[in-house]
Design an enzyme around this catalytic site. Sequence first.
Site, short mmCIF file in Angstrom:
data_model
loop_
_atom_site.label_atom_id
_atom_site.label_comp_id
_atom_site.label_asym_id
_atom_site.label_seq_id
_atom_site.Cartn_x
_atom_site.Cartn_y
_atom_site.Cartn_z
N LYS A 15 -34.50 69.24 -39.82
CA LYS A 15 -35.20 69.72 -38.53
C LYS A 15 -34.61 71.21 -38.12
O LYS A 15 -35.31 72.08 -37.72
CB LYS A 15 -34.96 68.73 -37.28
N ARG A 124 -22.69 68.52 -44.70
CA ARG A 124 -23.33 69.34 -43.81
C ARG A 124 -22.09 70.11 -43.03
O ARG A 124 -21.23 69.52 -42.59
CB ARG A 124 -24.16 68.83 -42.63
N ARG A 163 -26.62 56.43 -36.36
CA ARG A 163 -27.52 57.09 -36.03
C ARG A 163 -29.02 56.75 -36.75
O ARG A 163 -30.30 56.84 -35.97
CB ARG A 163 -27.27 58.71 -36.53
P1 AMP Z 1 -28.93 65.89 -32.81
O1 AMP Z 1 -28.40 67.13 -33.03
O2 AMP Z 1 -30.31 65.97 -32.79
O3 AMP Z 1 -28.66 65.02 -34.30
O4 AMP Z 1 -28.43 64.94 -31.75
C1 AMP Z 1 -26.99 64.57 -31.74
C2 AMP Z 1 -26.92 63.64 -30.80
O5 AMP Z 1 -27.17 63.82 -29.47
C3 AMP Z 1 -27.78 62.10 -31.04
O6 AMP Z 1 -27.20 61.20 -32.00
C4 AMP Z 1 -27.80 61.50 -29.86
O7 AMP Z 1 -26.62 60.76 -29.40
C5 AMP Z 1 -27.75 62.67 -28.79
N1 AMP Z 1 -29.38 63.01 -28.67
C6 AMP Z 1 -29.78 64.22 -28.86
N2 AMP Z 1 -31.25 64.25 -28.51
C7 AMP Z 1 -31.46 63.01 -27.97
C8 AMP Z 1 -32.53 62.29 -27.54
N3 AMP Z 1 -33.72 62.88 -27.33
N4 AMP Z 1 -32.55 60.99 -26.86
C9 AMP Z 1 -31.29 60.77 -26.95
N5 AMP Z 1 -30.01 61.10 -27.59
C10 AMP Z 1 -30.15 62.35 -28.04
#
Ligand code: AMP
Length: 205
Positions: A15, A124, A163
């Site tokens: 993404k 990554r 996750r």
């Molecule tokens: P990401 O960088 O999108 O993979 O997000 C990293 C971490 O941030 C996730 O594993 C969640 O702990 C938290 N996080 C990010 N976006 C959200 C969201 N929309 N809702 C809940 N937790 C989030």
Amino acid sequence: MSESIVLFGPPGAGKGTQAEAIVAATGKPQVSTGDMLRAALTAGTVLGLEAKKYMEVGELVPDEVIIGLIADRMNQQDARDGVLFDGFPRTIPQAEALAEIASVSLVISIEVPDESIVERIVGRRMDPDTGEIYHVNFRPAPSEVVGRLIQRKDDNEEAVRTRLTAYHSQTSPLADWYSEKGILKTVNGNQPMDDVAAEISQLLL
Ligand code: AMP
């Protein structure tokens, strides 16, 4: 066009990488809740400290925290013509809250099978100076930047499994939710990056 786009998919689907081209093509700013939470964590804010305990183990941060963050972000001037959401919404309550504050015209779902995800995430690496994302096998960094690459704390196998579980139980139901609204488009994320980008660019025409 004051409409927003949602980039949807499991962790490690690409993404963040694909967001760059969509920003360039549409002029809409990228709104990544993960990036916002990591920035809050680095800045040591109350929000960052609250989010940290969830992020490190790979669980979702509570909806009310995320919804507050997005409501503030959408009040900023550059969001008035719509944004590109990356990693948000991740639950039905988040999507319902979003529907109240912004109009979403397209949800791009990048599909990648589970078995590819762990390998993609564990390898990554990120260049902290440019934000560029590399992979030790699939997209090696040029030798001059290798020394400064960092790995996200939650990019380890244990957190990735949590996750993925969170994705399947809380986030993937959103695909049906958006599909019923007729705005979900899927692309095959299990192919070279440029091919994924080409599929996405067709959806933006
Ligand atoms: P990401 O960088 O999108 O993979 O997000 C990293 C971490 O941030 C996730 O594993 C969640 O702990 C938290 N996080 C990010 N976006 C959200 C969201 N929309 N809702 C809940 N937790 C989030």
